[in-house]
Scaffold this motif. Sequence first.
Motif, PDB file in Angstrom:
ATOM      1  N   ASN A  48      -0.439 -13.626  44.958  1.00 54.87           N
ATOM      2  CA  ASN A  48      -1.879 -13.523  44.677  1.00 54.87           C
ATOM      3  C   ASN A  48      -2.478 -14.826  44.155  1.00 54.87           C
ATOM      4  O   ASN A  48      -3.705 -14.935  44.046  1.00 54.87           O
ATOM      5  CB  ASN A  48      -2.137 -12.417  43.646  1.00 54.87           C
ATOM      6  N   ILE A 103     -11.361 -14.924  42.968  1.00 52.44           N
ATOM      7  CA  ILE A 103     -11.522 -13.957  41.877  1.00 52.44           C
ATOM      8  C   ILE A 103     -12.986 -13.597  41.635  1.00 52.44           C
ATOM      9  O   ILE A 103     -13.912 -14.292  42.064  1.00 52.44           O
ATOM     10  CB  ILE A 103     -10.938 -14.495  40.552  1.00 52.44           C
ATOM     11  N   TYR A 152      -6.788 -17.811  41.444  1.00 51.38           N
ATOM     12  CA  TYR A 152      -6.163 -16.786  40.601  1.00 51.38           C
ATOM     13  C   TYR A 152      -4.935 -17.342  39.876  1.00 51.38           C
ATOM     14  O   TYR A 152      -4.659 -16.973  38.727  1.00 51.38           O
ATOM     15  CB  TYR A 152      -5.762 -15.573  41.445  1.00 51.38           C
ATOM     16  N   LYS A 156      -5.716 -16.454  36.074  1.00 51.87           N
ATOM     17  CA  LYS A 156      -5.136 -15.171  35.667  1.00 51.87           C
ATOM     18  C   LYS A 156      -4.755 -15.142  34.195  1.00 51.87           C
ATOM     19  O   LYS A 156      -4.644 -14.069  33.608  1.00 51.87           O
ATOM     20  CB  LYS A 156      -3.909 -14.849  36.522  1.00 51.87           C
ATOM     21  N   SER A 188      -7.716 -13.716  31.108  1.00 50.63           N
ATOM     22  CA  SER A 188      -8.144 -12.353  30.769  1.00 50.63           C
ATOM     23  C   SER A 188      -7.759 -12.005  29.340  1.00 50.63           C
ATOM     24  O   SER A 188      -6.627 -12.223  28.920  1.00 50.63           O
ATOM     25  CB  SER A 188      -7.496 -11.341  31.722  1.00 50.63           C
ATOM     26  N   LEU A 224     -10.639 -10.523  37.899  1.00 49.59           N
ATOM     27  CA  LEU A 224     -10.295  -9.546  38.934  1.00 49.59           C
ATOM     28  C   LEU A 224      -9.996 -10.262  40.249  1.00 49.59           C
ATOM     29  O   LEU A 224     -10.702 -11.209  40.619  1.00 49.59           O
ATOM     30  CB  LEU A 224     -11.456  -8.575  39.170  1.00 49.59           C
ATOM     31  N   SER A 254     -13.726  -5.351  44.290  1.00 45.22           N
ATOM     32  CA  SER A 254     -12.731  -5.947  43.392  1.00 45.22           C
ATOM     33  C   SER A 254     -12.433  -5.037  42.206  1.00 45.22           C
ATOM     34  O   SER A 254     -11.277  -4.909  41.792  1.00 45.22           O
ATOM     35  CB  SER A 254     -13.229  -7.317  42.899  1.00 45.22           C
ATOM     36  N   ARG A 255     -13.463  -4.380  41.680  1.00 49.28           N
ATOM     37  CA  ARG A 255     -13.236  -3.457  40.563  1.00 49.28           C
ATOM     38  C   ARG A 255     -12.432  -2.242  41.010  1.00 49.28           C
ATOM     39  O   ARG A 255     -11.529  -1.782  40.297  1.00 49.28           O
ATOM     40  CB  ARG A 255     -14.572  -3.016  39.970  1.00 49.28           C
ATOM     41  N   TYR A 305     -10.350  -2.173  43.522  1.00 50.29           N
ATOM     42  CA  TYR A 305      -8.998  -2.667  43.801  1.00 50.29           C
ATOM     43  C   TYR A 305      -8.203  -2.795  42.507  1.00 50.29           C
ATOM     44  O   TYR A 305      -7.028  -2.401  42.433  1.00 50.29           O
ATOM     45  CB  TYR A 305      -9.081  -4.013  44.514  1.00 50.29           C
ATOM     46  N   ASP A 306      -8.838  -3.317  41.467  1.00 53.13           N
ATOM     47  CA  ASP A 306      -8.175  -3.476  40.173  1.00 53.13           C
ATOM     48  C   ASP A 306      -7.760  -2.116  39.602  1.00 53.13           C
ATOM     49  O   ASP A 306      -6.663  -1.954  39.061  1.00 53.13           O
ATOM     50  CB  ASP A 306      -9.113  -4.198  39.200  1.00 53.13           C
ATOM     51  N   LYS A 343      -3.759  -0.930  38.949  1.00 52.99           N
ATOM     52  CA  LYS A 343      -3.291  -0.451  37.643  1.00 52.99           C
ATOM     53  C   LYS A 343      -2.695   0.950  37.736  1.00 52.99           C
ATOM     54  O   LYS A 343      -1.703   1.258  37.074  1.00 52.99           O
ATOM     55  CB  LYS A 343      -4.442  -0.477  36.640  1.00 52.99           C
TER      56      LYS A 343
END
Length: 356
Positions: free
Chosen positions: A105, A110, A171, A175, A178, A205, A274-275, A277-278, A282
């Motif tokens: 990734n 992002i 990313y 990354k 966050s 994200l 993207s949200r 997918y996140d 998770k």
Amino acid sequence: MIEKLKSIKEKFHEVEASIYQPDIINDIKIYSALNKEYKKLSKIVALYDSYELILNNIKEAKEVLNNEKEEEFRELAKQELTVALEKKTEMEEALRNALIPNDPNDSRNIVLEIRAGIGGDEAAIFTGDLFRMYKRFAEKMKWDFSVVDTLEGTAGGCKEIICTITGEDVYGHMKYESGVHRVQRVPATETQGRIHTSAASVVVLLEAGDVEVKLDLNDVRKDTFCSSGPGGQSVNTTYSAIRLTHIPTGLVVSCQDGKSQIKNYEKALKVLRSRLYDMEVKKQQEAIGMERKSMVKSGNRGDKIRTYNFPQGRATDHRIGYTEHNLNAILDGAILDMIEALRIADNAQKLQTGEI
């Protein structure tokens, strides 16, 4: 490790020979992929060449010690051997890190979300500072930085800001950002000179594509409204701003950055994907129990990861205990050294835990 390095060097020469072929040069997609691989392999090969040179120096120094009778030459050989052995250890560590496989990734783009936390107006001002820091960092890295939506603070700064960043290894660098960022300083709104602590949360994200997220547009309600804030004569006169509501999850995304309703819709849709997918990633991680509990990459919204202390002019990353005393430069986007320290610590942890 040596066998792997020899194999990489052979692959490097194959790529080097292919990249200049006329049929490859004329195919932009293939040429771009090969050029990217060439750059990656060239860094490892350069390290390997230096390592082989050091090994040769060690061999020659040992031959002098075994065969030379003259004490002056033997002493020089001892000194060279000591230096070469130290460099050999350093190079082996560098090569081990270079051979660590990249997160697939890392090369992806992002969506960056920054929100004010505790601290009222000062938190919003700090959110604006972080936004500028990342914007300047993106400029230094030659990335494309685009604002999707902002909610301005009453005394300056932003209560919330959402952006997209596209470019090489975005990313892979971002990354580590966050988490909760904390600032300690005397706010402009403070009349008694007291130091306040405020915070903002940063969420990074992965930008999701159409293939990764099955988004049924029938599940998305689209609303238009007039833009607010800076924007010229069209502000509050044209319905260019977009609000998307994903009915099954209740997720809401707005975009009012541009004057084009179509472009605002595309940006908002990108953030929504993207949200979603996140959320899906998770869920999968929790279901199969594969989420790595890393001190470096925790990145949860409740994790305090970094403090920006103005009285002491320092920035400290609490995950690895790393401090830099050049706060003004950091807030101007000079965060590459800190990110590199986090990357090295992350790789060291992977090696220690046997993940790679």
